[in-house]
Motif scaffolding. Structure first.
Motif, short mmCIF file in Angstrom:
data_model
loop_
_atom_site.label_atom_id
_atom_site.label_comp_id
_atom_site.label_asym_id
_atom_site.label_seq_id
_atom_site.Cartn_x
_atom_site.Cartn_y
_atom_site.Cartn_z
N THR A 196 0.85 -1.19 0.00
CA THR A 196 0.00 0.00 0.00
C THR A 196 0.89 1.24 0.00
O THR A 196 2.09 1.16 0.29
CB THR A 196 -0.94 0.03 1.22
N TYR A 197 0.29 2.38 -0.31
CA TYR A 197 1.05 3.62 -0.48
C TYR A 197 0.31 4.76 0.22
O TYR A 197 -0.93 4.77 0.27
CB TYR A 197 1.18 3.95 -1.98
N GLN A 198 1.09 5.72 0.72
CA GLN A 198 0.48 6.88 1.34
C GLN A 198 -0.10 7.78 0.26
O GLN A 198 0.50 7.94 -0.81
CB GLN A 198 1.51 7.64 2.17
N VAL A 199 -1.22 8.39 0.58
CA VAL A 199 -1.91 9.27 -0.36
C VAL A 199 -2.24 10.57 0.35
O VAL A 199 -2.64 10.57 1.51
CB VAL A 199 -3.22 8.62 -0.86
N ILE A 200 -2.07 11.70 -0.36
CA ILE A 200 -2.52 12.98 0.17
C ILE A 200 -3.47 13.62 -0.85
O ILE A 200 -3.37 13.40 -2.05
CB ILE A 200 -1.34 13.93 0.48
N ASN A 201 -4.40 14.39 -0.28
CA ASN A 201 -5.27 15.22 -1.11
C ASN A 201 -4.76 16.64 -0.94
O ASN A 201 -5.01 17.29 0.07
CB ASN A 201 -6.72 15.08 -0.64
N ASP A 202 -4.02 17.12 -1.92
CA ASP A 202 -3.38 18.43 -1.87
C ASP A 202 -4.19 19.41 -2.72
O ASP A 202 -4.01 19.48 -3.93
CB ASP A 202 -1.94 18.29 -2.39
N ASN A 203 -5.13 20.11 -2.07
CA ASN A 203 -6.00 21.05 -2.80
C ASN A 203 -6.68 20.38 -3.99
O ASN A 203 -6.63 20.89 -5.11
CB ASN A 203 -5.22 22.28 -3.25
N ASN A 204 -7.26 19.22 -3.71
CA ASN A 204 -8.01 18.44 -4.71
C ASN A 204 -7.13 17.75 -5.74
O ASN A 204 -7.66 17.19 -6.71
CB ASN A 204 -9.10 19.28 -5.40
N GLU A 205 -5.83 17.77 -5.53
CA GLU A 205 -4.95 16.95 -6.35
C GLU A 205 -4.56 15.72 -5.53
O GLU A 205 -4.00 15.87 -4.44
CB GLU A 205 -3.70 17.73 -6.77
N ILE A 206 -4.86 14.55 -6.04
CA ILE A 206 -4.55 13.31 -5.34
C ILE A 206 -3.12 12.92 -5.70
O ILE A 206 -2.78 12.76 -6.87
CB ILE A 206 -5.54 12.20 -5.71
N LYS A 207 -2.30 12.74 -4.66
CA LYS A 207 -0.88 12.43 -4.86
C LYS A 207 -0.53 11.18 -4.08
O LYS A 207 -0.93 11.01 -2.93
CB LYS A 207 -0.02 13.61 -4.43
N VAL A 208 0.24 10.32 -4.71
CA VAL A 208 0.65 9.05 -4.11
C VAL A 208 2.14 9.11 -3.82
O VAL A 208 2.93 9.57 -4.66
CB VAL A 208 0.33 7.87 -5.06
N LYS A 209 2.53 8.65 -2.62
CA LYS A 209 3.93 8.64 -2.23
C LYS A 209 4.59 7.37 -2.74
O LYS A 209 4.18 6.26 -2.41
CB LYS A 209 4.06 8.71 -0.71
N ILE A 210 5.62 7.56 -3.53
CA ILE A 210 6.36 6.43 -4.07
C ILE A 210 7.63 6.25 -3.23
O ILE A 210 8.40 7.19 -3.07
CB ILE A 210 6.76 6.68 -5.54
N PRO A 211 7.83 5.06 -2.67
CA PRO A 211 9.02 4.84 -1.84
C PRO A 211 10.30 5.14 -2.64
O PRO A 211 10.38 4.84 -3.83
CB PRO A 211 8.96 3.36 -1.49
N ALA A 212 11.29 5.72 -1.93
CA ALA A 212 12.55 6.09 -2.58
C ALA A 212 13.30 4.83 -3.00
O ALA A 212 13.17 3.79 -2.45
CB ALA A 212 13.41 6.90 -1.64
#
Ligand code: FES
Length: 144
Positions: free
Chosen positions: A128-144
Motif C-alpha cells: 500500500t502507499y500513502q496518499v494525500i489530497n493536496d488542494n483536490n490533487e490526489i498524490k501518491v507517495k512512491i518509496p525512494a
C-alpha cells in the motif's frame, strides 16, 4: 500527465483530481510502469498495488466493501480479498464452486485439474502507499 513533487526522501506523484475518483470508486494509475489502484472511500483516498497478489488480475476491476472494521478490495478473478489500508490478504482465492454438471466430461476434467493446480499458487499480501489530497490533487507517495 503525472507530476512529481519532491518531499525530502520520497516523491509524491499527482495521479488524479479528487473529482475524477467519486466515492466508492477506483482508478488505475501507472507511475513509471508501477501499476497502482487509487480508491476513494467516502472522501478518504487510499492506494494499493493494482495487480492481485494471486495471479495478477487488475484489482481496479474488482469491488470495494466497507464494514465497521475493515476497508476491503476483492479481486475480480478468483475473489481473494485484501485490506485496503494494510495490504494484508484477508481471504484466499475461491477456486471452485462453479456448477459444471452441464459441461462435457472432458471440460469438467480440465477445470478440475486447473483448479487443483491453481490451489498451489500462493497469494501474497499487497503493498500500500500513502496518499494525500493536496488542494483536490490526489498524490501518491512512491518509496525512494
Ligand atoms: S488473480 Fe486475484 S484471486 Fe486470483
Amino acid at each position: 500527465m503525472l507530476s512529481y513533487l519532491m518531499n525530502g526522501e520520497s516523491d509524491y506523484v499527482k495521479v488524479a483530481l479528487a473529482n475524477e475518483i467519486p466515492p466508492r470508486s477506483m482508478k488505475h494509475v501507472d507511475i513509471g510502469g508501477k501499476e497502482i489502484v487509487v480508491v476513494n472511500i467516502d472522501g478518504q483516498f487510499y492506494a494499493i498495488d493494482e495487480r492481485c497478489g494471486h495471479m495478477n488480475a487488475p484489482l481496479s476491476m474488482g469491488q470495494i466493501r466497507v464494514n465497521t472494521e475493515k476497508k476491503i478490495i476483492s479481486c475480480p478473478l478468483h475473489h481473494a480479498t485484501f485490506d485496503i489500508i494494510t495490504g494484508q490478504k484477508l481471504s484466499e482465492p475461491i477456486m471452485s464452486g462453479m456448477d459444471m454438471s452441464s459441461l462435457p466430461k472432458n471440460v469438467q476434467d480440465y477445470f478440475k485439474k486447473a483448479g487443483e493446480i491453481l490451489s498451489y499458487v500462493k497469494t501474497n499480501n499487497m503493498q500500500t502507499y500513502q496518499v494525500i489530497n493536496d488542494n483536490n490533487e490526489i498524490k501518491v507517495k512512491i518509496p525512494a
